[in-house]
Design a protein around this motif. Structure first.
Motif, PDB file in Angstrom:
ATOM      1  N   UNK A   1       0.846  -1.181   0.000  1.00  0.00           N
ATOM      2  CA  UNK A   1       0.000   0.000   0.000  1.00  0.00           C
ATOM      3  C   UNK A   1       0.891   1.243   0.000  1.00  0.00           C
ATOM      4  N   UNK A   2       0.478   2.229  -0.775  1.00  0.00           N
ATOM      5  CA  UNK A   2       1.204   3.494  -0.844  1.00  0.00           C
ATOM      6  C   UNK A   2       0.540   4.502   0.093  1.00  0.00           C
ATOM      7  N   UNK A   3       1.373   5.188   0.860  1.00  0.00           N
ATOM      8  CA  UNK A   3       0.899   6.151   1.853  1.00  0.00           C
ATOM      9  C   UNK A   3       1.661   7.461   1.709  1.00  0.00           C
ATOM     10  N   UNK A   4       0.928   8.584   1.790  1.00  0.00           N
ATOM     11  CA  UNK A   4       1.556   9.897   1.859  1.00  0.00           C
ATOM     12  C   UNK A   4       1.420  10.409   3.278  1.00  0.00           C
ATOM     13  N   UNK A   5       2.478  10.977   3.783  1.00  0.00           N
ATOM     14  CA  UNK A   5       2.503  11.592   5.102  1.00  0.00           C
ATOM     15  C   UNK A   5       2.906  13.047   4.899  1.00  0.00           C
ATOM     16  N   UNK A   6       1.960  13.969   5.152  1.00  0.00           N
ATOM     17  CA  UNK A   6       2.178  15.389   4.883  1.00  0.00           C
ATOM     18  C   UNK A   6       2.173  16.142   6.202  1.00  0.00           C
ATOM     19  N   UNK A   7       3.357  16.595   6.624  1.00  0.00           N
ATOM     20  CA  UNK A   7       3.494  17.291   7.904  1.00  0.00           C
ATOM     21  C   UNK A   7       4.813  18.046   7.889  1.00  0.00           C
TER      22      UNK A   7
ATOM     23  N   UNK B   1       5.183   1.506   1.111  1.00  0.00           N
ATOM     24  CA  UNK B   1       5.740   2.681   0.437  1.00  0.00           C
ATOM     25  C   UNK B   1       5.186   3.948   1.100  1.00  0.00           C
ATOM     26  N   UNK B   2       6.033   4.618   1.859  1.00  0.00           N
ATOM     27  CA  UNK B   2       5.617   5.842   2.546  1.00  0.00           C
ATOM     28  C   UNK B   2       6.391   7.014   1.956  1.00  0.00           C
ATOM     29  N   UNK B   3       5.668   7.955   1.382  1.00  0.00           N
ATOM     30  CA  UNK B   3       6.278   9.183   0.862  1.00  0.00           C
ATOM     31  C   UNK B   3       5.972  10.296   1.859  1.00  0.00           C
ATOM     32  N   UNK B   4       7.007  10.964   2.328  1.00  0.00           N
ATOM     33  CA  UNK B   4       6.795  12.056   3.269  1.00  0.00           C
ATOM     34  C   UNK B   4       6.997  13.394   2.567  1.00  0.00           C
ATOM     35  N   UNK B   5       6.190  14.353   2.980  1.00  0.00           N
ATOM     36  CA  UNK B   5       6.246  15.700   2.410  1.00  0.00           C
ATOM     37  C   UNK B   5       6.185  16.711   3.539  1.00  0.00           C
ATOM     38  N   UNK B   6       7.055  17.708   3.505  1.00  0.00           N
ATOM     39  CA  UNK B   6       6.981  18.804   4.460  1.00  0.00           C
ATOM     40  C   UNK B   6       6.131  19.935   3.904  1.00  0.00           C
ATOM     41  N   UNK B   7       5.791  19.853   2.642  1.00  0.00           N
ATOM     42  CA  UNK B   7       5.012  20.883   1.967  1.00  0.00           C
ATOM     43  C   UNK B   7       3.740  20.269   1.380  1.00  0.00           C
ATOM     44  N   UNK B   8       2.604  20.815   1.765  1.00  0.00           N
ATOM     45  CA  UNK B   8       1.335  20.345   1.204  1.00  0.00           C
ATOM     46  C   UNK B   8       1.274  20.630  -0.290  1.00  0.00           C
ATOM     47  N   UNK B   9       1.873  21.730  -0.722  1.00  0.00           N
ATOM     48  CA  UNK B   9       1.881  22.089  -2.142  1.00  0.00           C
ATOM     49  C   UNK B   9       2.615  21.033  -2.957  1.00  0.00           C
ATOM     50  N   UNK B  10       3.786  20.603  -2.474  1.00  0.00           N
ATOM     51  CA  UNK B  10       4.541  19.573  -3.196  1.00  0.00           C
ATOM     52  C   UNK B  10       3.790  18.251  -3.202  1.00  0.00           C
ATOM     53  N   UNK B  11       3.155  17.924  -2.091  1.00  0.00           N
ATOM     54  CA  UNK B  11       2.365  16.692  -2.019  1.00  0.00           C
ATOM     55  C   UNK B  11       1.190  16.744  -2.991  1.00  0.00           C
ATOM     56  N   UNK B  12       0.536  17.894  -3.062  1.00  0.00           N
ATOM     57  CA  UNK B  12      -0.586  18.071  -3.983  1.00  0.00           C
ATOM     58  C   UNK B  12      -0.131  17.885  -5.425  1.00  0.00           C
ATOM     59  N   UNK B  13       0.968  18.523  -5.779  1.00  0.00           N
ATOM     60  CA  UNK B  13       1.488  18.393  -7.142  1.00  0.00           C
ATOM     61  C   UNK B  13       1.770  16.936  -7.484  1.00  0.00           C
ATOM     62  N   UNK B  14       2.409  16.218  -6.564  1.00  0.00           N
ATOM     63  CA  UNK B  14       2.741  14.808  -6.788  1.00  0.00           C
ATOM     64  C   UNK B  14       1.466  13.967  -6.880  1.00  0.00           C
ATOM     65  N   UNK B  15       0.522  14.215  -5.995  1.00  0.00           N
ATOM     66  CA  UNK B  15      -0.724  13.443  -5.986  1.00  0.00           C
ATOM     67  C   UNK B  15      -1.493  13.633  -7.285  1.00  0.00           C
ATOM     68  N   UNK B  16      -1.594  14.860  -7.754  1.00  0.00           N
ATOM     69  CA  UNK B  16      -2.324  15.125  -8.995  1.00  0.00           C
ATOM     70  C   UNK B  16      -1.612  14.528 -10.200  1.00  0.00           C
ATOM     71  N   UNK B  17      -0.287  14.547 -10.180  1.00  0.00           N
ATOM     72  CA  UNK B  17       0.481  13.929 -11.254  1.00  0.00           C
ATOM     73  C   UNK B  17       0.238  12.414 -11.257  1.00  0.00           C
ATOM     74  N   UNK B  18       0.248  11.821 -10.062  1.00  0.00           N
ATOM     75  CA  UNK B  18       0.036  10.374  -9.940  1.00  0.00           C
ATOM     76  C   UNK B  18      -1.410   9.993 -10.273  1.00  0.00           C
ATOM     77  N   UNK B  19      -2.341  10.896 -10.020  1.00  0.00           N
ATOM     78  CA  UNK B  19      -3.750  10.623 -10.319  1.00  0.00           C
ATOM     79  C   UNK B  19      -3.944  10.409 -11.822  1.00  0.00           C
ATOM     80  N   UNK B  20      -3.193  11.142 -12.624  1.00  0.00           N
ATOM     81  CA  UNK B  20      -3.288  10.994 -14.083  1.00  0.00           C
ATOM     82  C   UNK B  20      -2.857   9.601 -14.514  1.00  0.00           C
ATOM     83  N   UNK B  21      -1.997   8.968 -13.705  1.00  0.00           N
ATOM     84  CA  UNK B  21      -1.489   7.631 -14.009  1.00  0.00           C
ATOM     85  C   UNK B  21      -2.240   6.551 -13.219  1.00  0.00           C
ATOM     86  N   UNK B  22      -3.294   6.949 -12.502  1.00  0.00           N
ATOM     87  CA  UNK B  22      -4.044   6.036 -11.626  1.00  0.00           C
ATOM     88  C   UNK B  22      -3.153   5.378 -10.581  1.00  0.00           C
ATOM     89  N   UNK B  23      -2.225   6.152 -10.024  1.00  0.00           N
ATOM     90  CA  UNK B  23      -1.285   5.639  -9.028  1.00  0.00           C
ATOM     91  C   UNK B  23      -1.342   6.457  -7.738  1.00  0.00           C
TER      92      UNK B  23
END
Length: 134
Positions: A1-7, A28-50
């Motif tokens: 399972x893929x997990x994002x941790x944004x804090x 798979x844990x991806x950590x982000x200190x920036x919500x903006x960077x996490x959002x960009x990555x999430x939206x990019x991955x959404x296009x790939x259904x990931x």
């Protein structure tokens, strides 16, 4: 399972990540200190259904806070619903935060920091049951 941790709190991120690993919650844990960077990555991955199956989101962060992150996801709710559950992690005890979190379809719950093993098991159990209302 893929997990994002944004804090933006390094210690909170480290402790949460260690606990998630110890509980075998995610491979798979991806950590982000920036919500903006996490959002960009999430939206990019959404296009790939990931998209990540779970996002742990802090509310109080500079540049873009958790509420702004959730607002930015509203146009994508349809494609994310059932695929990506967001859990707000907050140190706030404000009832208004709990009430506001219910306005977002993608928010599966609000958890007071620190996250503990019992909460992780409860989330895992909900995920194993599959999406509801779909």
């Amino acid at each position: 399972m893929k997990t994002y941790l944004i804090d933006d709190d390094n210690l909170a991120t480290y402790l949460t990540e260690q606990l998630l690993r110890a509980e075998g919650f995610s491979d798979a844990i991806c950590t982000f200190q920036s919500a903006k960077k996490a959002l960009d990555k999430l939206l990019m991955r959404a296009k790939e259904n990931l998209v990540p199956q779970v996002v742990f989101l802090d509310l109080n962060m500079p540049e873009m806070d958790g509420w702004q992150f959730l607002d930015a996801l509203v146009p994508y709710e349809e494609e994310l619903r059932g695929n990506c559950a967001i859990y707000i992690l907050t140190s706030s005890l404000a009832l208004k935060d709990l009430e506001k979190s219910k306005e977002y379809d993608l928010v599966a719950g609000l958890i007071h920091k620190p996250l503990d093993s019992e909460e992780i098991r409860a989330i895992q159990s909900r995920l194993d049951e599959g999406p509801t209302g779909a």
